[in-house]
Design an enzyme around this catalytic site. Structure first.
Site, mmCIF file in Angstrom:
data_model
loop_
_atom_site.group_PDB
_atom_site.id
_atom_site.type_symbol
_atom_site.label_atom_id
_atom_site.label_comp_id
_atom_site.label_asym_id
_atom_site.label_seq_id
_atom_site.Cartn_x
_atom_site.Cartn_y
_atom_site.Cartn_z
ATOM 1 N N LYS A 160 0.834 -1.208 0.000
ATOM 2 C CA LYS A 160 0.000 0.000 0.000
ATOM 3 C C LYS A 160 0.870 1.260 0.000
ATOM 4 O O LYS A 160 0.649 2.176 -0.785
ATOM 5 C CB LYS A 160 -0.899 -0.003 1.251
ATOM 6 C CG LYS A 160 -1.549 1.328 1.544
ATOM 7 C CD LYS A 160 -2.414 1.286 2.785
ATOM 8 C CE LYS A 160 -1.716 1.540 4.094
ATOM 9 N NZ LYS A 160 -1.430 2.933 4.450
ATOM 10 N N ASN A 161 1.868 1.282 0.887
ATOM 11 C CA ASN A 161 2.630 2.526 1.048
ATOM 12 C C ASN A 161 3.643 2.771 -0.065
ATOM 13 O O ASN A 161 4.279 3.828 -0.113
ATOM 14 C CB ASN A 161 3.290 2.566 2.426
ATOM 15 C CG ASN A 161 2.244 2.775 3.516
ATOM 16 O OD1 ASN A 161 1.092 3.125 3.222
ATOM 17 N ND2 ASN A 161 2.609 2.539 4.764
ATOM 18 N N CYS B 292 -4.736 12.798 13.180
ATOM 19 C CA CYS B 292 -5.355 11.501 12.907
ATOM 20 C C CYS B 292 -5.197 10.619 14.135
ATOM 21 O O CYS B 292 -4.582 11.030 15.117
ATOM 22 C CB CYS B 292 -4.797 10.862 11.645
ATOM 23 S SG CYS B 292 -3.259 10.016 11.863
ATOM 24 N N ARG C 174 0.214 14.839 12.973
ATOM 25 C CA ARG C 174 1.126 14.467 11.874
ATOM 26 C C ARG C 174 1.310 15.652 10.922
ATOM 27 O O ARG C 174 0.628 15.765 9.909
ATOM 28 C CB ARG C 174 0.580 13.238 11.142
ATOM 29 C CG ARG C 174 0.565 12.013 12.033
ATOM 30 C CD ARG C 174 -0.060 10.842 11.352
ATOM 31 N NE ARG C 174 0.716 10.343 10.245
ATOM 32 C CZ ARG C 174 0.273 9.422 9.394
ATOM 33 N NH1 ARG C 174 -0.930 8.919 9.535
ATOM 34 N NH2 ARG C 174 1.037 9.002 8.409
ATOM 35 N N ASP D 235 4.675 0.569 12.069
ATOM 36 C CA ASP D 235 3.449 -0.030 11.528
ATOM 37 C C ASP D 235 3.247 -1.482 11.979
ATOM 38 O O ASP D 235 2.225 -2.094 11.644
ATOM 39 C CB ASP D 235 3.460 0.040 9.988
ATOM 40 C CG ASP D 235 3.287 1.464 9.489
ATOM 41 O OD1 ASP D 235 2.919 2.337 10.294
ATOM 42 O OD2 ASP D 235 3.536 1.714 8.295
ATOM 43 N N ARG E 20 -8.646 -0.375 4.925
ATOM 44 C CA ARG E 20 -7.767 0.616 4.283
ATOM 45 C C ARG E 20 -6.441 -0.015 3.881
ATOM 46 O O ARG E 20 -5.787 0.478 2.964
ATOM 47 C CB ARG E 20 -7.481 1.767 5.249
ATOM 48 C CG ARG E 20 -8.682 2.650 5.504
ATOM 49 C CD ARG E 20 -8.291 3.815 6.373
ATOM 50 N NE ARG E 20 -6.992 4.310 5.961
ATOM 51 C CZ ARG E 20 -6.078 4.827 6.775
ATOM 52 N NH1 ARG E 20 -6.326 4.954 8.056
ATOM 53 N NH2 ARG E 20 -4.912 5.256 6.310
#
Ligand code: EPZ
Length: 424
Positions: free
Chosen positions: A22-23, A117, A122, A308, A400
């Site tokens: 994803k990133n 968030c 952030r 993460d 997500r």
């Protein structure tokens, strides 16, 4: 709103194919704004965040088509719109990755500031500072950053912040510099594999990026980038999450499409805990030695232990034989899972950005609430091993970042069901 019902206690066994990262996919998708002609992207996961980025690109004039084989075809058709609106940015803060490409190609960008968030405050100050160093002017109006530049000029710049390097900040500056005039050197650049992947994608389009993967990236600006075909790297965080799923259920999982070289800090920690991780051609096999040893872990920028995976590792350490210490150095407040794990019988004590985890014999199923993507994954892991039933509410967070997570877990033996839950 969807929730998961999990009956814990099943041993996970079988093969999992890790999806594209994803990133990596998100900044690469943003970079397509700078490219002439068609781009074909392979292994882009079908996730909520990816769909949000595709919606944003569509609004910015990019034709985006998902083919039957899963490939994404993208072509820029119209360069008039330069505004990333708050509605999309607040759903996904990686929307800020369009700043660099828009500025480089369209000479201006208007991007809503993402705001706070669930994992904390952030800021994007380093992104903006880096782009200003290349010659952009910026102004904050009604919650939007307005950036403009007649032309971008290569320069030497330092991108380190109070918590080390910035991943998407490095991506933004690298993308802008790819079309700037002359040479840009980014010092204290992020070294994450996703930054390397973006550099490789840009080079496949004709950019001249070197040193990506080290803290000093050099970019020699080119006049244009052209379409190419590119495959996104496997998701190291998804792989790490499945490794922990195997370890926590005393299971045996073969992870395919996994790059262990991107997970050295994680594999090292898992081995200290007593998890068996063995390389197998094109992947790894992860099994557990039943007794879990406590460890000390500190999250750090790559190649350190990733923030993460902090929440997921905490769930595993809840069941270790002794006290573990987890310190969060990237997002000091990324601990919303602590209270939820406590509801399942975990013994956790938070002191500032450190959590002392006192190992317990078992976790007990309970209704819990997902608060952010990785915290949700940690709660699902807890549910897989807990005695009885766990209900994880608000699983849109997990959607997500993990594609069809429940179907893939069911295929390897989990008892998990997606339900439509009415929250009063
Ligand atoms: C990326 O976020 C990831 N997101 C995050 O993944 C990940 O947790 C994070 O990197 C750290 O590895 C994407 O790649 C889309 P940072 P990013 O800028 O780039 C501070 C997930 O679950 N900072 O590297 O936004 C910041 O507050 C997510 O998939 C500034 O001070 O993170 C933090 O303390 C969540 N000013 C540190 O730097 C800035 O301008 C590192 O953040 C930017 C960041």
């Amino acid at each position: 709103m969807d929730a998961f019902l999990i009956n814990g206690g099943n041993r996970l066994k079988g093969t999992i194919t890790v999806n594209g990262a994803k990133n990596s996919a998100l900044p690469i998708l943003a970079a397509t704004l700078m490219v002439e002609g068609e781009i074909i992207l392979k292994d882009v996961p079908d996730l909520r965040d990816v769909n949000t980025m595709c919606q944003l690109l569509t609004k910015l004039g990019v034709q985006v088509q998902r083919q039957e084989n899963g490939d994404l075809h993208l072509t820029v058709l119209d360069e008039m719109n330069c505004h990333a609106e708050y509605d999309l940015v607040r759903q996904m803060r990686a929307s800020v990755c369009i700043m660099g490409p828009m500025l480089a190609k369209r000479k201006k960008a208007q991007v809503a500031l993402p705001g706070g968030c669930a994992i904390g405050d952030r800021p994007v100050n380093l992104h903006v500072q880096g782009l200003e160093a290349l010659g952009a002017e910026s102004e904050l109006l009604s919650g939007d950053v307005h950036l403009k530049a007649k032309k971008l000029l290569g320069t030497e710049l330092f991108l380190g912040g109070p918590f080390g390097s910035t991943v998407t900040g490095t991506a933004n500056v690298m993308m802008a510099a790819a079309l700037a005039q002359g040479r840009t050197v980014i010092e204290s650049a992020a070294c994450e594999p996703e930054v390397v992947d973006l550099g490789n994608f840009l080079n496949a389009c004709g950019a001249q990026v070197t040193g990506h993967g080290s803290p000093r990236i050099t970019i020699d600006g080119v006049k244009e980038l052209r379409g190419c075909e590119y495959t996104v790297i496997p998701d190291r965080i998804e792989a790490g999450t499945f490794m922990i799923a195997s370890a926590i259920t005393n299971g045996e999982l073969h992870l395919k499409n996994c790059k262990p070289e991107h997970l050295l800090a994680v594999i090292d920690k898992l081995r200290h805990i007593g998890v068996i991780v063995e390389k197998d051609n094109g992947g790894v096999v992860v099994s557990s030695a039943r007794r879990l040893e406590p460890v000390e872990v500190t999250t750090l920028p790559y190649p350190g232990f990733p923030t993460d995976l902090q929440a997921q590792l905490m769930t595993l350490l809840c069941l270790a034989d002794g006290n573990s210490v987890i310190t969060e150095r990237i997002f000091a407040d990324r601990f919303l899972h602590v209270a939820e794990l406590g509801r399942m019988g975990a013994h956790l004590r938070k002191e500032g950005s450190t959590v002392i985890v006192e190992g317990v014999k078992r976790l007990i199923g309970a209704p819990v609430m997902a608060s952010d993507l990785r915290a949700s994954a940690a709660l699902v892991l807890a549910g897989l091993v807990a005695k009885g039933q766990t209900r994880v509410s608000r699983v849109y967070h997990i959607d997500r970042g993990y594609e069809q997570i429940e179907k893939r877990l069911i295929a390897i033996g989990a008892d998990i069901q997606r339900i439509d839950e009415q929250i009063p």
